[in-house]
Design an enzyme around this catalytic site. Sequence first.
Site: not given
Ligand SMILES: Cc1cc2nc3c(=O)[nH]c(=O)nc-3n(C[C@H](O)[C@H](O)[C@H](O)COP(=O)(O)O)c2cc1C
Ligand SMILES: CCCCCCC(=O)C(=O)O
Length: 359
Positions: A132, A158, A226, A250
Amino acid sequence: MNLFADLHDRAKELLEPAIHDYYAGGAADEFALADNENSFARLALLPRMLRGGPPPEPRVDLPGAPGAAPVLVAPTAFHRLAHPEGELATARAAAATGTVLISSMAATTAVDEVVAAAREVRSDAAVWFQLYLQPDPEVTARLVERAESAGCTALVVTVDSPVFGDHVRDRRNGFHDLPPGYEAANMRDLPGGPPGGTRDIEMSPEISWRHLEVLRATTALPVLLKGILHPDDAHLAVAQGVDGIIVSNHGGRQLDAAPAPIDVLPRITRAIGGTLPLLLDGGVRRGTDVVTALALGAEAVGIGRPVLWGLAADGEKGVREVLDRIGADVVRAMALCGVRGPDDLTANLVVPRGFGGLR
Ligand SMILES: Cc1cc2nc3c(=O)[nH]c(=O)nc-3n(C[C@H](O)[C@H](O)[C@H](O)COP(=O)(O)O)c2cc1C
Ligand SMILES: CCCCCCC(=O)C(=O)O
């Protein structure tokens, strides 16, 4: 029901309910979350027959990851909440299956340890670092240095998070911070943070294409964006010279009114397809979903939650199970469609389900 339903059931049994909800949940009414899987179910594949040839071998060349599997581990935060070995288990399983791991900036294990764990299993394992952009460019620069010196082969920026989405389940559960004993380990010892402690990750509407320009001037690593959904942003990304785009909402966790990535992929492919690699994530749960996305213009796809379910259910072995299952299902789906690999996949294989028979 999907390819990972049993692992999700097991994970749900084992996880604290608030942690399960953090992983499973989406934003607001969870329309986007539901639509991500439902949109794949609204599409069908028109298979070709009697094509001859060897079994499909789906491998793709991606920035910083030649010969990778077409299914990547999407970045997800806080793996130690799912299993004590956390991101180390995920990294080992990804490396063992030749899968690119996109390691989250919000990991509970520092990126140098994640890459080292992957490289112990496979010396050429590809780990990309998800970032980020931070309002203070010095903080971003330090994070990039960490990723570079760890040996990451690409950066994934992202761009869909100017603010954090409205995670209703987390509000209801009072889940706002990492529980004691856990930290966002990449945020240790950064400018503006507490001495010897971890700094908060900032999501800021200040972030603009200018921050991206600054980032690109400070690193030689390939940079993918992303969270692009609008074709005009895809054009801007091309103009900026980025190295790839991940079409993503996301996992339905940011703008709940956002469309499913698979529904906008054809527009983005029409806008900029062929100029840089397009990837997609959101709702990919079967080999046929992968084949559909590749046919509509993606080079590869990411999976998020299924990896968390595998990790929670059985650590490294559980993640390996997830990646092996989807890998085998992609081969099966390609064989059933009569294609030998990603290069044979074209948009005319995809039709709307219930498209009207003889019409
Ligand atoms: C619990 C959780 C945490 C996530 N954390 C991040 C993250 O730290 N950074 C990010 O770019 N996307 C994050 N995402 C989004 C994922 O990279 C991704 O876009 C998404 O999970 C894809 O969809 P799916 O779970 O249906 O496969 C997160 C998604 C979930 C479910
Ligand atoms: C401010 C905390 C950031 C954590 C990001 C995790 C994330 O992207 C998510 O979807 O959960």
